[in-house]
Every structure is written in C-alpha cells, then in structure tokens.
Design a protein around this motif. Structure first.
Motif, PDB file in Angstrom:
ATOM      1  N   SER A  74       0.838  -1.195   0.000  1.00  0.00           N
ATOM      2  CA  SER A  74       0.000   0.000   0.000  1.00  0.00           C
ATOM      3  C   SER A  74       0.872   1.243   0.000  1.00  0.00           C
ATOM      4  O   SER A  74       2.057   1.204   0.345  1.00  0.00           O
ATOM      5  N   ALA A  75       0.254   2.358  -0.397  1.00  0.00           N
ATOM      6  CA  ALA A  75       0.925   3.654  -0.410  1.00  0.00           C
ATOM      7  C   ALA A  75       0.072   4.639   0.364  1.00  0.00           C
ATOM      8  O   ALA A  75      -1.168   4.630   0.269  1.00  0.00           O
ATOM      9  N   SER A  76       0.728   5.500   1.144  1.00  0.00           N
ATOM     10  CA  SER A  76       0.006   6.442   1.984  1.00  0.00           C
ATOM     11  C   SER A  76       0.779   7.748   2.087  1.00  0.00           C
ATOM     12  O   SER A  76       1.940   7.844   1.688  1.00  0.00           O
ATOM     13  N   TYR A  77       0.089   8.746   2.641  1.00  0.00           N
ATOM     14  CA  TYR A  77       0.722  10.040   2.885  1.00  0.00           C
ATOM     15  C   TYR A  77       0.322  10.510   4.282  1.00  0.00           C
ATOM     16  O   TYR A  77      -0.864  10.701   4.554  1.00  0.00           O
ATOM     17  N   GLU A  78       1.321  10.637   5.162  1.00  0.00           N
ATOM     18  CA  GLU A  78       1.114  11.054   6.544  1.00  0.00           C
ATOM     19  C   GLU A  78      -0.026  10.268   7.211  1.00  0.00           C
ATOM     20  O   GLU A  78      -0.923  10.828   7.856  1.00  0.00           O
ATOM     21  N   GLY A  79       0.022   8.954   7.013  1.00  0.00           N
ATOM     22  CA  GLY A  79      -0.921   8.057   7.661  1.00  0.00           C
ATOM     23  C   GLY A  79      -2.210   7.815   6.920  1.00  0.00           C
ATOM     24  O   GLY A  79      -3.031   6.997   7.360  1.00  0.00           O
ATOM     25  N   ASN A  80      -2.395   8.470   5.780  1.00  0.00           N
ATOM     26  CA  ASN A  80      -3.628   8.312   5.006  1.00  0.00           C
ATOM     27  C   ASN A  80      -3.368   7.458   3.768  1.00  0.00           C
ATOM     28  O   ASN A  80      -2.722   7.910   2.817  1.00  0.00           O
ATOM     29  N   LEU A 139      -8.394  11.155  -1.157  1.00  0.00           N
ATOM     30  CA  LEU A 139      -8.084  11.913   0.047  1.00  0.00           C
ATOM     31  C   LEU A 139      -8.554  13.356  -0.120  1.00  0.00           C
ATOM     32  O   LEU A 139      -8.649  13.868  -1.233  1.00  0.00           O
ATOM     33  N   SER A 140      -8.816  13.989   0.990  1.00  0.00           N
ATOM     34  CA  SER A 140      -9.208  15.392   0.964  1.00  0.00           C
ATOM     35  C   SER A 140      -7.973  16.285   0.879  1.00  0.00           C
ATOM     36  O   SER A 140      -6.837  15.827   1.064  1.00  0.00           O
ATOM     37  N   TRP A 141      -8.210  17.571   0.620  1.00  0.00           N
ATOM     38  CA  TRP A 141      -7.097  18.538   0.600  1.00  0.00           C
ATOM     39  C   TRP A 141      -6.382  18.546   1.942  1.00  0.00           C
ATOM     40  O   TRP A 141      -5.154  18.619   1.994  1.00  0.00           O
ATOM     41  N   GLU A 142      -7.124  18.453   3.028  1.00  0.00           N
ATOM     42  CA  GLU A 142      -6.514  18.469   4.348  1.00  0.00           C
ATOM     43  C   GLU A 142      -5.633  17.245   4.581  1.00  0.00           C
ATOM     44  O   GLU A 142      -4.614  17.317   5.278  1.00  0.00           O
ATOM     45  N   GLN A 143      -5.988  16.111   4.001  1.00  0.00           N
ATOM     46  CA  GLN A 143      -5.212  14.886   4.184  1.00  0.00           C
ATOM     47  C   GLN A 143      -3.956  14.851   3.318  1.00  0.00           C
ATOM     48  O   GLN A 143      -2.947  14.253   3.699  1.00  0.00           O
ATOM     49  N   ASN A 144      -4.019  15.470   2.142  1.00  0.00           N
ATOM     50  CA  ASN A 144      -2.869  15.444   1.223  1.00  0.00           C
ATOM     51  C   ASN A 144      -2.950  16.664   0.307  1.00  0.00           C
ATOM     52  O   ASN A 144      -3.355  16.561  -0.853  1.00  0.00           O
ATOM     53  N   PRO A 145      -2.563  17.842   0.804  1.00  0.00           N
ATOM     54  CA  PRO A 145      -2.796  19.079   0.062  1.00  0.00           C
ATOM     55  C   PRO A 145      -2.057  19.180  -1.263  1.00  0.00           C
ATOM     56  O   PRO A 145      -2.503  19.891  -2.164  1.00  0.00           O
ATOM     57  N   TRP A 161      -3.784  15.452  -3.617  1.00  0.00           N
ATOM     58  CA  TRP A 161      -5.149  14.942  -3.606  1.00  0.00           C
ATOM     59  C   TRP A 161      -5.772  14.949  -4.991  1.00  0.00           C
ATOM     60  O   TRP A 161      -6.541  14.046  -5.345  1.00  0.00           O
ATOM     61  N   HIS A 162      -5.456  15.980  -5.805  1.00  0.00           N
ATOM     62  CA  HIS A 162      -6.070  16.091  -7.132  1.00  0.00           C
ATOM     63  C   HIS A 162      -5.535  15.031  -8.087  1.00  0.00           C
ATOM     64  O   HIS A 162      -6.242  14.581  -8.994  1.00  0.00           O
ATOM     65  N   ILE A 163      -4.278  14.607  -7.889  1.00  0.00           N
ATOM     66  CA  ILE A 163      -3.704  13.525  -8.701  1.00  0.00           C
ATOM     67  C   ILE A 163      -4.400  12.205  -8.371  1.00  0.00           C
ATOM     68  O   ILE A 163      -4.807  11.451  -9.262  1.00  0.00           O
ATOM     69  N   ILE A 164      -4.521  11.932  -7.082  1.00  0.00           N
ATOM     70  CA  ILE A 164      -5.171  10.699  -6.639  1.00  0.00           C
ATOM     71  C   ILE A 164      -6.628  10.675  -7.092  1.00  0.00           C
ATOM     72  O   ILE A 164      -7.136   9.640  -7.554  1.00  0.00           O
ATOM     73  N   LYS A 165      -7.307  11.807  -6.997  1.00  0.00           N
ATOM     74  CA  LYS A 165      -8.703  11.895  -7.422  1.00  0.00           C
ATOM     75  C   LYS A 165      -8.846  11.574  -8.909  1.00  0.00           C
ATOM     76  O   LYS A 165      -9.743  10.811  -9.312  1.00  0.00           O
ATOM     77  N   ALA A 166      -7.957  12.136  -9.738  1.00  0.00           N
ATOM     78  CA  ALA A 166      -8.023  11.898 -11.180  1.00  0.00           C
ATOM     79  C   ALA A 166      -7.856  10.416 -11.509  1.00  0.00           C
ATOM     80  O   ALA A 166      -8.583   9.862 -12.346  1.00  0.00           O
ATOM     81  N   LEU A 167      -6.909   9.757 -10.857  1.00  0.00           N
ATOM     82  CA  LEU A 167      -6.662   8.337 -11.124  1.00  0.00           C
ATOM     83  C   LEU A 167      -7.774   7.465 -10.550  1.00  0.00           C
ATOM     84  O   LEU A 167      -8.184   6.477 -11.176  1.00  0.00           O
ATOM     85  N   ALA A 168      -8.274   7.822  -9.379  1.00  0.00           N
ATOM     86  CA  ALA A 168      -9.336   7.031  -8.750  1.00  0.00           C
ATOM     87  C   ALA A 168     -10.630   7.091  -9.543  1.00  0.00           C
ATOM     88  O   ALA A 168     -11.430   6.139  -9.504  1.00  0.00           O
TER      89      ALA A 168
END
Length: 266
Positions: free
Chosen positions: A143-149, A222-228, A231-238
């Motif tokens: 898995s891959a995460s950012y600051e615990g998310n 993830l939200s902007w607060e979780q990965n500012p 988040w938009h990269i992850i959203k596009a791929l998801a």
C-alpha cells in the motif's frame, strides 16, 4: 568566489562543486528488483485528457507498477520502493517517432531518487510512504500512503510461476523500455515554465523469474486536508473506471537505467 565550469555536471546546491559527467554508456544497476504490474482498461477519452499534446494514447490502459528495489549501485547498496502509473503512448514529433510508456506519476519513498528523476530526467516523481511487499504465499500485498492516510492498496492473488515461451517473451519485451515523460520547470515568481519539454529515459530489465495471478487495485480519494499537494492527482486516477483487469505479473531480476542516453524529444 564560486564559478561554474563548462565541462562539469552539477546538482543543486551546485555551489558546492561539480563532478565529471558520466559517459553515454554509463548505466545505473538495481541488482535486486521485484516488480508487480497491474493493467486495466479504462475510459479512453477520460484517460487521454492526461496525455500532453505531441503524444498519442495507443490503448485505453492504465498500468500501475509497484517496485521494491534493493542493492542499488548509485545509492551505495541502498534501497527504495516506488509506484509508477503510466499509459502506452506514441510520440509523434518532427524528428522522433517512438512508442513507450508515458509516465503520468511516480511515487517514491526516498528523497534522493526523486530529486534526480525530476530535475535531470523529467520523470514526474513525488513522495509517498510505500510499504515493502508483504506476502502470505501465493498472495502479495502492499500500500501507499501520505502522513498516515492510505490512498492505494495493491493485491496480487494466487501467484503461479511463469515458464517456457511466455517467460521468454516477457524477458524479450522487458530488455528495452522507452520511458516517456514531460519535464516541467516553472518560472520563478511568474506564471509559465522555464522548461516544458517531452523526454525519453531509456531503461530495461533482466527478468530472471516471473509469476502471474489475479489482482485488485483499490484507490482511496483523500481530501485537501489529508494530502494538500497530491489529492487532485489521486482523485483523477481514482475516477478512471476499471473496466477489465489483465493478469497481474510479478517479476524478479535486475533493472538497468540509462539516464545519460536520455534526451529531449523533438
């Protein structure tokens, strides 16, 4: 006072001095490499919207490759993990016409390979915490995460060895890989770019053994607060639909990168 020398290569911070530039035949060896590749078809129009002008999407396929690298020569035997997302593409230029994998994004869990890959070779690398490959054979997980998310979980299930003709074909196709990308260096204090150019980063692999199985890819937005910053990269791929998943391939062997044969495409 520090002065640049024309015959030296430099990396930031450059004012501590340069080094002799490697020759065109220099290569970087990753002597212990494990890669797991997930490929699925998706919406062609939606996927093509992330491929820059000058490139042509060959098939509506998203490739996600997890790699666990050990015994890296240029890192003094060090290690890191990555997740690379790419699409099959062709560059149609005035001078260059070639096919390869256009890299949309690469997550890595070490700073040093990110810096070199972004500035020097134009690969769009960013940071994430990336787990080592966990296994309860014949299944593998990471898995891959950012600051615990956590934003990505990958699973290879029911892996079985690949032998004979199929292994030979995999070895032949992996020997030479055209990694295609777009190097973008923004202007300082102003809109636009100081550099915006398509690039080629030649590389290849010696595949010693391989396995195939089924698999799952789970994106978590993830939200902007979780990965500012991402988040938009992850959203596009998801948001790319998973229409059909190909067999998942795990390969072990040696990776060979040839950054000094890289060049700007025209």
């Amino acid at each position: 006072m520090f002065r640049f020398e024309d015959n030296k290569c430099y990396r930031m911070p450059a004012h501590f001095g340069g080094f002799d530039c490697p020759g065109p035949e220099a290569a970087l060896y990753y002597k212990d490499a494990v890669s797991v590749t997930f490929t699925y078809t998706t919406d062609e129009k939606q996927l093509a919207s992330y491929v820059p002008e000058g490139f042509e999407l060959l098939r509506p396929e998203l490739n996600i490759s997890y790699s666990q690298f050990r015994e890296i020569d240029w890192m003094a035997g060090g290690a890191y993990n990555l997740v690379q997302v790419s699409v099959p593409a062709r560059f149609n230029g005035k001078r260059d016409q070639l096919e390869g994998q256009f890299i949309l994004v690469v997550w890595e869990n070490k700073t040093w390979p990110i810096l070199g890959g972004r500035e020097e070779t134009g690969i769009p690398k960013i940071y994430a915490d990336i787990e080592d490959l966990h296994t309860i054979q014949p299944n593998y997980y990471t898995s891959a995460s950012y600051e615990g998310n956590t934003f990505l979980r990958l699973e290879l299930l029911g892996a079985k060895p690949v032998n004979g003709q199929l292994l030979s074909e995999m070895q032949a196709s992996a020997a030479t890989i055209n990694a295609l990308g777009w190097r973008y260096i923004p202007k300082v204090g102003a809109p636009g770019a100081d550099l915006s150019q398509p690039i080629l980063y030649p590389q290849g692999a010696e595949v010693h053994s391989a396995w195939a199985g089924s698999g799952t890819v789970k994106w978590t937005q993830l939200s902007w607060e979780q990965n500012p910053g991402q988040w938009h990269i992850i959203k596009a791929l998801a948001e790319l639909p998973m229409l059909e998943m190909a067999p998942v391939i795990m390969a072990k062997g040696v990776i060979i990168l040839k950054p000094n044969n890289g060049r700007v495409l025209e």
